[in-house]
Scaffold this active site. Structure first.
Site, PDB file in Angstrom:
ATOM      1  N   SER A 140       0.762  -1.093   0.106  1.00 29.71           N
ATOM      2  CA  SER A 140       0.054   0.046   0.123  1.00 29.71           C
ATOM      3  C   SER A 140       0.753   1.081   0.032  1.00 29.71           C
ATOM      4  O   SER A 140       2.026   1.302   0.290  1.00 29.71           O
ATOM      5  CB  SER A 140      -0.937   0.065   1.261  1.00 29.71           C
ATOM      6  OG  SER A 140      -1.556   1.197   1.387  1.00 29.71           O
ATOM      7  N   TYR A 153      -1.775   0.012  10.473  1.00 30.34           N
ATOM      8  CA  TYR A 153      -2.003  -0.519   9.135  1.00 30.34           C
ATOM      9  C   TYR A 153      -0.630  -0.035   8.107  1.00 30.34           C
ATOM     10  O   TYR A 153       0.159  -0.654   7.534  1.00 30.34           O
ATOM     11  CB  TYR A 153      -3.275   0.168   8.457  1.00 30.34           C
ATOM     12  CG  TYR A 153      -3.221  -0.295   6.821  1.00 30.34           C
ATOM     13  CD1 TYR A 153      -3.608  -1.554   6.758  1.00 30.34           C
ATOM     14  CD2 TYR A 153      -3.192   0.419   5.879  1.00 30.34           C
ATOM     15  CE1 TYR A 153      -3.907  -2.075   5.230  1.00 30.34           C
ATOM     16  CE2 TYR A 153      -3.372   0.264   4.638  1.00 30.34           C
ATOM     17  CZ  TYR A 153      -3.601  -1.178   4.294  1.00 30.34           C
ATOM     18  OH  TYR A 153      -3.757  -1.428   3.037  1.00 30.34           O
TER      19      TYR A 153
END
Length: 261
Positions: A140, A153
């Site tokens: 990501s 995250y």
């Protein structure tokens, strides 16, 4: 790519499902892993054909990873491709340092990083026997720039990018290992929570904020994933490809990292 075999973790929905569809369209036989989305995974296997099968496994458990790899070799006799797509997050404002516990970090890290390593380890023996084996990890932009849904995250996806480099180094030349790092991806997850109208407005807002003027969809992520798996990409390993419609070009300029979706 026709006749080769791929395992896609978290493959029943969202980005994983888009990857499965694109692989099957090129004649790849897919093992669609799911933890709980059985109906979605089985329906997708029936939809795409090419001998696709749905296999339940909670890949946080190392034994389940090994069972998943075994299911693929039992069914097809080989594993050529692995896509580590399964992941999780907890939404928390980066500025709120009390929003995350140690348990949150561990829970996210177990699936986003450790499970990916365990899947690579479980599949490596069979993949080493192939002539063009490849892994793609779904990282990501959050992990590249310290932004996204939460600090936990972002940290986990940063670790996954580092794992990609480590594995690319140690598994060469038998297995190539790369990563695709999306930004915002408009999936059914958003549509279910926002409704059709809210989802459309979100996509319009995202499109207006990025250089390419579009909201990235699951299919836009699937395309580079499948390209990186293609044996024609034999000279490419250890790469982390950003797929965010150019949003990263503005990081540190018009937007603050902690505020991005």
């Amino acid at each position: 790519m026709k006749g080769r075999v791929a395992i896609v973790t978290g493959g029943g929905t969202g980005i994983g499902a888009a990857i499965v569809r694109r692989l099957a369209g090129q004649g790849v036989r897919c093992v669609i892993n799911y933890a709980s989305s059985r109906d979605d995974a089985e329906a997708l296997a029936a939809e795409v054909g090419e001998g696709a099968i749905a296999v339940q496994a909670d890949i946080v458990d190392d034994a389940a990873c090994r069972d998943l790899a075994r299911a693929a070799t039992d069914a097809f006799g080989r594993i050529d491709f692995l896509v580590n797509n399964a992941g999780r997050t907890k939404f928390a404002n980066h500025e709120d340092l009390e929003a995350l516990s140690a348990e949150d970090f561990v829970d996210i890290y177990k699936l986003n990083v450790i499970a990916a390593f365990q899947m690579i380890r479980a599949c490596a023996p069979a993949m080493r026997e192939g002539d063009a084996s490849a892994v793609v990890n779904i990282a990501s932009v959050a992990g590249e720039f310290g932004m996204g849904s939460s600090a936990a995250y972002a940290a986990s996806k940063g670790a996954l990018s580092t794992l990609t480099l480590s594995m690319a180094r140690v598994l060469a030349p038998a297995i190539r290992v790369n990563a695709v790092a999306p930004g915002y991806v408009g999936t059914g997850w958003f549509e279910k929570r926002l409704g059709a109208e809210g989802f459309a407005k979100l996509n319009q807002r995202i499109a207006a904020s990025v250089p390419m003027g579009l909201a990235t969809m699951a299919e836009d992520v699937a395309a580079p994933v499948v390209s990186l798996l293609d044996p024609a990409m034999r000279a490419v390993t250890g790469e982390i490809l950003l797929v965010d419609a150019g949003s990263h070009l503005d990081v540190g300029l018009s937007r603050r990292p902690g505020k991005d979706n």
